[in-house]
Design an enzyme around this catalytic site. Structure first.
Site, PDB file in Angstrom:
ATOM      1  N   LYS A  13      65.899 105.478  13.870  1.00 37.68           N
ATOM      2  CA  LYS A  13      64.483 104.231  14.107  1.00 37.68           C
ATOM      3  C   LYS A  13      64.782 103.188  13.620  1.00 37.68           C
ATOM      4  CE  LYS A  13      61.141 104.514  10.826  1.00 37.68           C
ATOM      5  NZ  LYS A  13      61.072 103.510  10.555  1.00 37.68           N
ATOM      6  N   ARG A  88      52.144 102.186   5.766  1.00 43.47           N
ATOM      7  CA  ARG A  88      52.878 103.521   5.723  1.00 43.47           C
ATOM      8  C   ARG A  88      52.131 104.374   5.527  1.00 43.47           C
ATOM      9  NH1 ARG A  88      57.641 105.090   4.871  1.00 43.47           N
ATOM     10  NH2 ARG A  88      59.551 103.560   4.135  1.00 43.47           N
ATOM     11  N   ARG A 127      75.193 118.765   9.647  1.00 40.56           N
ATOM     12  CA  ARG A 127      76.370 117.215   9.442  1.00 40.56           C
ATOM     13  C   ARG A 127      76.985 117.928   8.004  1.00 40.56           C
ATOM     14  NH1 ARG A 127      73.320 111.967   9.210  1.00 40.56           N
ATOM     15  NH2 ARG A 127      72.499 112.143   7.697  1.00 40.56           N
ATOM     16  N   ARG A 160      75.488 117.638   2.372  1.00 45.17           N
ATOM     17  CA  ARG A 160      74.608 116.770   1.177  1.00 45.17           C
ATOM     18  C   ARG A 160      73.368 117.742   0.789  1.00 45.17           C
ATOM     19  NH1 ARG A 160      73.687 111.703   4.399  1.00 45.17           N
ATOM     20  NH2 ARG A 160      72.279 111.747   2.111  1.00 45.17           N
ATOM     21  N   ARG A 171      61.435 116.954   4.471  1.00 41.64           N
ATOM     22  CA  ARG A 171      60.998 115.584   4.236  1.00 41.64           C
ATOM     23  C   ARG A 171      60.166 116.019   5.343  1.00 41.64           C
ATOM     24  NH1 ARG A 171      66.776 114.548   5.019  1.00 41.64           N
ATOM     25  NH2 ARG A 171      65.433 112.034   5.495  1.00 41.64           N
TER      26      ARG A 171
END
Ligand code: ZN
Length: 217
Positions: A13, A88, A127, A160, A171
């Site tokens: 984004k 939001r 990742r 991570r 999320r």
């Protein structure tokens, strides 16, 4: 064009916001930037926000709203803007309507970046980050030549916490639950355009510009 950009984590984004704002010649206004500007400028609102942040608390809606009102009233935002990170929730969307009405204008359109959850999980969970230089590899799309070793600096790679599949899924779920009412709010007024946000950065930018051009004066 007065544009609100919404999109889940992993949809790129921030990058799209830059390109879209540049294409249409409007300022990109993100809540992160507004916060930093107020805090570093030492404004009353910035000092108030800092007090909450220093205490590890969420900055209350009314402080955020006041910062957004102040920013949208500045000269460069008169003819249009791209808002990233606000609103939001539906309450903030109502607040934004009020801010714009007071300025004698209204929102043009909401661009909704849609992504397939499984694909975001695949992208983010592959990742591996270098402990030493911070470079991010991807086990599928950009693998290092030796497993778990950075080709750039021989540092050790790690996964991570943010990139674990279950964290990414969580999320995405939180995002979807938060955003659905917002999309409904604006969708009920015919103000939402959705595009598929998977693909190369260039492809997605092109899709976004194509979808938004009918709304530009
Ligand atoms: Zn490295």
């Amino acid at each position: 064009m007065r544009l609100v950009l919404v999109g889940p984590p992993g949809a790129g984004k921030g990058t799209q916001a830059e390109f879209i704002a540049e294409h249409f010649g409007i300022p990109k206004i993100s809540t992160g930037d507004i916060f930093r500007a107020n805090v570093s400028g030492g404004t009353d609102l910035g000092q108030l926000a800092k007090k909450y942040m220093d205490a590890g608390d969420l900055v209350p809606d009314e402080v955020t709203n006041a910062m957004v009102r102040d920013r949208l009233g500045q000269d460069d935002a008169r003819e249009g803007f791209l808002l990233d990170g606000f609103p939001r929730n539906v309450a903030q969307a109502g607040e934004l309507d009020g801010i714009l009405a007071a300025l004698g204008s209204k929102l043009t359109v909401v661009l909704d970046l849609e992504v397939e959850h499984d694909e975001v999980v695949r992208r983010l969970s592959g990742r591996r980050t270098c402990k030493k230089c911070g470079h991010v590899w991807h086990i599928e799309f950009d693998p290092p030549s030796r497993p778990d070793v950075c080709d750039k600096c021989d540092g050790e790679l790690y996964h991570r916490d943010d990139d674990y599949p279950e964290t990414v899924r969580h999320r995405l779920d939180v995002y979807a639950a938060q955003t659905a009412p917002l999309i409904e709010y604006y969708g009920g007024r015919g103000q939402v355009v959705s595009i598929d946000a998977l693909g190369t950065v260039e492809d997605v930018t092109e899709r976004a510009i194509g979808a938004l051009t009918p709304f530009a004066d």
